[in-house]
Design a protein around this motif. Structure first.
Motif, mmCIF file in Angstrom:
data_model
loop_
_atom_site.group_PDB
_atom_site.id
_atom_site.type_symbol
_atom_site.label_atom_id
_atom_site.label_comp_id
_atom_site.label_asym_id
_atom_site.label_seq_id
_atom_site.Cartn_x
_atom_site.Cartn_y
_atom_site.Cartn_z
ATOM 1 N N MET A 1 106.928 26.895 35.055
ATOM 2 C CA MET A 1 105.839 26.674 34.208
ATOM 3 C C MET A 1 104.292 26.663 34.092
ATOM 4 N N TYR A 4 103.538 29.219 33.131
ATOM 5 C CA TYR A 4 103.308 29.368 31.809
ATOM 6 C C TYR A 4 102.441 28.616 31.296
ATOM 7 N N ILE A 5 101.605 27.342 32.379
ATOM 8 C CA ILE A 5 100.539 26.879 32.222
ATOM 9 C C ILE A 5 99.090 27.612 32.588
ATOM 10 N N VAL A 8 98.304 30.186 29.328
ATOM 11 C CA VAL A 8 97.417 29.268 28.962
ATOM 12 C C VAL A 8 95.773 29.331 28.580
ATOM 13 N N HIS A 23 99.488 27.920 19.281
ATOM 14 C CA HIS A 23 99.814 26.391 19.377
ATOM 15 C C HIS A 23 100.835 25.930 17.503
ATOM 16 N N LYS A 26 104.551 27.632 18.255
ATOM 17 C CA LYS A 26 105.099 26.620 18.626
ATOM 18 C C LYS A 26 106.537 25.912 17.957
ATOM 19 N N LYS A 58 111.402 21.015 23.952
ATOM 20 C CA LYS A 58 110.860 21.981 25.792
ATOM 21 C C LYS A 58 109.432 22.707 24.782
ATOM 22 N N HIS A 61 106.607 19.920 24.107
ATOM 23 C CA HIS A 61 105.984 20.105 25.190
ATOM 24 C C HIS A 61 105.507 21.166 25.527
ATOM 25 N N GLU A 62 105.210 22.074 25.637
ATOM 26 C CA GLU A 62 104.749 24.167 25.668
ATOM 27 C C GLU A 62 103.048 23.471 24.633
ATOM 28 N N ILE A 65 100.830 21.315 25.977
ATOM 29 C CA ILE A 65 100.197 21.612 27.278
ATOM 30 C C ILE A 65 98.714 22.827 26.780
#
Length: 229
Positions: A1, A4-5, A8, A23, A26, A58, A61-62, A65
């Protein structure tokens, strides 16, 4: 994670428009998973439904973020080709697509699919497919952002992009029609479904239908953002 952050953050540093597209995708992926979840729900496959619900969770949530990083980057941006308030309003609507995919999936897990007539199951499958189709077409609008930015919002590109928006709104209206028809089928089969079951299904219809609403609202906010610049 953490990786991933970090990835981004790297894209947000350059421009909020690249992560805006990520976004949006997703949200569409979450609705695609919801369509699979509906198949599992109608088939009575509880295990598969729970697996897909976790996948949707999931993705949501992504998306959250990415949304947070976009919001954090906007005040520090030197210059944007659109109004910042319009951009944030647009982002809020777009974020709701993944939100309602998530809440729809959760809602299905609260009560097993029992005593549902085939016509009601078919209605739910059709409604979910309609919501997905609306979200996918909305994503086509977002894909046009690259062309707009590359051409500095040329009149021709703006005109081409905005022709898709009414089509998204048309699909949203079609989903509204499907909602009404499905609600009618649910009430017609009230004796077989039972009172608690009817209440549960009404809630599910509304949540899935809202996905199309949010897709159309996002397209409308994008249109406003482009026209006001």
């Amino acid at each position: 994670m953490k990786d991933y952050i970090r990835s981004v953050l790297d894209v947000v540093v350059d421009s909020p428009f690249v992560p805006l597209e990520i976004h949006a995708k997703k949200g569409v992926l979450a609705v695609e998973k919801l369509a699979e979840a509906m198949d599992a729900y109608c088939a009575g496959d509880t295990k598969r439904l729970e697996e897909l619900t976790a996948e949707i969770d999931k993705l949501e949530h992504e998306a959250d973020i990415i949304k947070q990083k976009i919001r954090a980057s906007i005040p520090s941006s030197v210059k944007l080709p659109v109004d910042k308030k319009d951009l944030l309003s647009f982002l809020k609507q777009q974020d709701s697509i993944a939100d309602y995919a998530q809440t729809s999936a959760y809602w299905m897990t609260l009560r097993p699919c029992k005593n549902l007539p085939d016509e009601v199951k078919e209605g739910f499958l059709e409604l979910t497919a309609g919501a997905l189709k609306t979200a996918e077409l909305y994503n086509d609008v977002i894909d046009e952002l690259y062309k707009l930015l590359a051409t500095s919002f040329s009149k021709e590109e703006v005109k081409e992009t905005l022709t898709i928006v009414p089509e998204v709104e048309k699909l949203e209206h079609e989903v509204d029609v499907l909602e009404t028809a499905l609600l009618k089928k649910i009430f017609e089969n009230e004796d077989a479904i039972g009172g608690p079951g009817v209440c549960h299904l009404i809630g599910l219809v509304g949540r899935i239908g809202t996905i199309a609403d949010k897709s159309a609202n996002s397209a409308d906010r994008l249109r406003t953002m482009i026209l006001k610049r």
